[in-house]
Motif scaffolding. Structure first.
Motif, PDB file in Angstrom:
ATOM      1  N   ARG A 144      70.857  12.840  31.406  1.00 35.56           N
ATOM      2  CA  ARG A 144      70.785  11.895  32.520  1.00 35.56           C
ATOM      3  C   ARG A 144      72.136  11.272  32.846  1.00 35.56           C
ATOM      4  NH1 ARG A 144      65.526  11.215  29.960  1.00 35.56           N
ATOM      5  NH2 ARG A 144      66.280   9.630  28.510  1.00 35.56           N
TER       6      ARG A 144
ATOM      7  N   SER B 142      68.336   5.249  27.886  1.00 35.57           N
ATOM      8  CA  SER B 142      67.771   4.800  29.169  1.00 35.57           C
ATOM      9  C   SER B 142      67.055   3.456  29.089  1.00 35.57           C
ATOM     10  CB  SER B 142      66.816   5.862  29.731  1.00 35.57           C
ATOM     11  OG  SER B 142      67.472   7.094  29.914  1.00 35.57           O
TER      12      SER B 142
ATOM     13  N   THR C 214      66.640  12.856  40.973  1.00 30.88           N
ATOM     14  CA  THR C 214      66.543  13.755  39.812  1.00 30.88           C
ATOM     15  C   THR C 214      65.232  13.627  39.060  1.00 30.88           C
ATOM     16  OG1 THR C 214      67.726  12.127  38.437  1.00 30.88           O
ATOM     17  CG2 THR C 214      69.046  13.844  39.507  1.00 30.88           C
ATOM     18  N   PHE C 215      64.415  12.625  39.391  1.00 30.52           N
ATOM     19  CA  PHE C 215      63.121  12.442  38.735  1.00 30.52           C
ATOM     20  C   PHE C 215      62.113  13.472  39.250  1.00 30.52           C
ATOM     21  CE2 PHE C 215      58.897  10.240  39.072  1.00 30.52           C
ATOM     22  CZ  PHE C 215      58.556  10.381  37.734  1.00 30.52           C
TER      23      PHE C 215
ATOM     24  N   TRP D 246      68.387   5.784  33.324  1.00 30.85           N
ATOM     25  CA  TRP D 246      67.170   6.563  33.530  1.00 30.85           C
ATOM     26  C   TRP D 246      67.461   7.529  34.675  1.00 30.85           C
ATOM     27  CZ3 TRP D 246      63.290   8.306  31.132  1.00 30.85           C
ATOM     28  CH2 TRP D 246      62.095   8.677  31.759  1.00 30.85           C
ATOM     29  N   TRP D 247      66.489   8.352  35.019  1.00 24.58           N
ATOM     30  CA  TRP D 247      66.672   9.280  36.126  1.00 24.58           C
ATOM     31  C   TRP D 247      66.969   8.520  37.416  1.00 24.58           C
ATOM     32  CZ3 TRP D 247      67.377  13.885  34.290  1.00 24.58           C
ATOM     33  CH2 TRP D 247      66.644  14.341  33.184  1.00 24.58           C
TER      34      TRP D 247
END
Length: 248
Positions: free
Chosen positions: A239, A117, A155-156, A150-151
């Motif tokens: 991810r 990420s 989805t974070f 990254w997210w």
């Protein structure tokens, strides 16, 4: 107890770099397995692939395990401390120092990868586009780009707290992180306590702002770089992976 804070600029990178691998491997990250899976993915999209550039290669553990699988494996790393560890870990390897938004190495590779990420450190769409353009510029015809994002915003998990304790190399290391939503980014604070017999407990901390790009933002960056793109669910950290292909 001695304390070093990433936000002070007081040499934190060296301290964090020294415990980085121990912490993540202790949490179950398997660089050897990831390298084997990456090699299989690359060769499935680019049969006969012989060379790989690992962008944001960190301390060089992917490099170590990719090197036996390809004829030429090189890294690119912005942090001098991370790069120094990567060079010590991979004697004779080529690890360029540079920024993914503007590097120009004068050579091309069968595959360019950017894992863990690291791409999330791009601050906005313009920087994301610039990075993907640089990846594509270093790609051979028929080559492949693999990016672990990254997210996404959907989805974070705001407010997420992560914690782990690792015992390795005579040290006990505890890591606690807290992630919160700050605008369109994840603001994450990480604290480490490092205990070693005969030494004071060391407290290290770092803070990061990691952009929560939409999936479409990544896809647009690939397309603007002249790459066909697909998204694969799962990936090493859950991810997913973006895979871009350049026409032969």
């Amino acid at each position: 107890m001695t304390t070093t804070d990433a936000r002070t600029g007081n040499g934190y990178a060296d301290g964090i770099a020294r415990v980085y691998d121990l912490v993540h491997q202790g949490k179950g990250k398997d660089y050897r397995r990831e390298a084997a899976e990456l090699a299989a993915l690359i060769t499935s999209r680019a049969p006969g692939a012989r060379s790989v550039l690992d962008v944001a290669c960190g301390t060089g553990l992917h490099l170590k395990h990719l090197t036996p699988l390809f004829d030429r494996v090189e890294g690119l790393e912005l942090s001098p401390d991370m790069r120094e560890i990567a060079l010590r870990r991979n004697p004779g390897a080529t690890v360029h120092q540079g920024d993914m938004r503007g590097f120009a190495l004068g050579t091309a590779y069968s595959a360019v990868i950017c894992m863990f990420s690291s791409i999330g450190h791009m601050g906005d769409q313009a920087e994301l586009d610039a990075a993907l353009a640089r990846f594509a510029a270093h790609l051979e015809p028929g080559g492949v780009v693999v990016v672990e994002p990254w997210w996404f915003p959907t989805t974070f998990t705001p407010g997420f707290v992560g914690a782990s304790i690792v015992e390795a190399e005579g040290r006990t290391i505890s890591r606690v992180s807290h992630s919160r939503l700050e605008g369109d980014a994840t603001a994450i604070d990480v604290h480490y306590l490092v205990a070693e017999p005969g030494h004071d407990i060391e407290h290290l901390s770092e803070s990061h702002l990691i952009t929560l790009f939409e999936r479409t933002a990544y896809e647009q960056a690939f397309v603007r770089a002249g790459l066909d793109v697909e998204f694969q669910e799962g990936g090493p950290s859950g991810r997913g992976l973006f895979i871009g292909a350049r026409a032969a």
